[in-house]
Design a protein around this motif. Structure first.
Motif, PDB file in Angstrom:
ATOM      1  N   SER A 163      -4.082   1.013   2.109  1.00  0.00           N
ATOM      2  CA  SER A 163      -4.945   1.686   3.079  1.00  0.00           C
ATOM      3  C   SER A 163      -4.585   1.154   4.455  1.00  0.00           C
ATOM      4  CB  SER A 163      -6.419   1.397   2.773  1.00  0.00           C
ATOM      5  OG  SER A 163      -7.251   2.040   3.715  1.00  0.00           O
ATOM      6  N   ARG A 199      -5.568   1.720   8.856  1.00  0.00           N
ATOM      7  CA  ARG A 199      -6.296   2.401   9.913  1.00  0.00           C
ATOM      8  C   ARG A 199      -5.584   2.171  11.244  1.00  0.00           C
ATOM      9  NH1 ARG A 199     -12.513   1.392  11.923  1.00  0.00           N
ATOM     10  NH2 ARG A 199     -11.522  -0.378  12.989  1.00  0.00           N
ATOM     11  N   SER A 231      -5.711   2.905  15.436  1.00  0.00           N
ATOM     12  CA  SER A 231      -6.743   3.063  16.458  1.00  0.00           C
ATOM     13  C   SER A 231      -6.136   3.549  17.758  1.00  0.00           C
ATOM     14  CB  SER A 231      -7.442   1.724  16.700  1.00  0.00           C
ATOM     15  OG  SER A 231      -7.985   1.198  15.514  1.00  0.00           O
ATOM     16  N   TYR A 237     -10.118   6.681  15.728  1.00  0.00           N
ATOM     17  CA  TYR A 237      -9.510   6.064  14.555  1.00  0.00           C
ATOM     18  C   TYR A 237      -8.899   7.117  13.625  1.00  0.00           C
ATOM     19  CZ  TYR A 237     -12.624   2.315  16.081  1.00  0.00           C
ATOM     20  OH  TYR A 237     -13.281   1.369  16.819  1.00  0.00           O
ATOM     21  N   GLN A 286      -7.990   6.834   9.569  1.00  0.00           N
ATOM     22  CA  GLN A 286      -7.892   6.082   8.326  1.00  0.00           C
ATOM     23  C   GLN A 286      -6.927   6.813   7.403  1.00  0.00           C
ATOM     24  OE1 GLN A 286      -9.860   3.173   7.658  1.00  0.00           O
ATOM     25  NE2 GLN A 286      -8.602   2.896   5.829  1.00  0.00           N
ATOM     26  N   GLN A 319      -5.699   6.803   3.609  1.00  0.00           N
ATOM     27  CA  GLN A 319      -5.920   6.312   2.261  1.00  0.00           C
ATOM     28  C   GLN A 319      -4.700   6.629   1.406  1.00  0.00           C
ATOM     29  OE1 GLN A 319      -8.350   4.504   1.359  1.00  0.00           O
ATOM     30  NE2 GLN A 319      -9.978   4.879   2.821  1.00  0.00           N
TER      31      GLN A 319
END
Length: 127
Positions: free
Chosen positions: A17, A19, A21, A79, A81, A83
């Motif tokens: 995972s 993330r 920004s 952001y 994310q 997955q």
């Protein structure tokens, strides 16, 4: 002066995972459309996701399911994310902002509709 600064990229193994920004400054983000795009070597820049001034999100058809776009309450940070990243997600990820925010812009998923861009953050996914 409008500034968009991406961070959080790096190398990650498939199935993890990540993330990324985007810190925004120099404009009132609540009035703008914001989007995430990516570009792999030798390929065109493609849309991942977008969010309008009311916080409604949209995802490019091929990106639905593993990507989530969001903002903090002050809308000073955007952001993305990721997955279960896959090797094909390897690309430079860019955030973009457009002051003439409208749903057609969001739903066009076209990079040409966005006026301001960050320099990008590299995401590399290994198998």
């Amino acid at each position: 002066q409008v500034q968009l600064v991406e961070s959080g990229g790096g190398s990650v193994q498939a199935g993890g995972s990540l993330r990324v920004s985007c810190a925004v400054s120099g404009f009132t983000p609540s009035l703008y459309c914001m989007g995430w795009f990516r570009q792999a070597p030798g390929k065109e820049r493609e849309a991942v996701a977008a969010i309008d001034r009311d916080g409604r999100t949209s995802y490019a058809a091929s990106m639905k399911g593993r990507f989530t776009i969001s903002q903090d309450n002050a809308k000073r940070n955007l952001y993305l994310q990721i997955q279960n990243p896959k090797p094909e997600d390897t690309a430079m990820y860019y955030c973009a902002a457009e002051p003439q925010c409208a749903r057609p812009i969001i739903e066009s998923f076209s990079p040409h509709q966005y006026k301001h861009w960050g320099r990008g953050t590299q995401v590399t996914v290994s198998s």
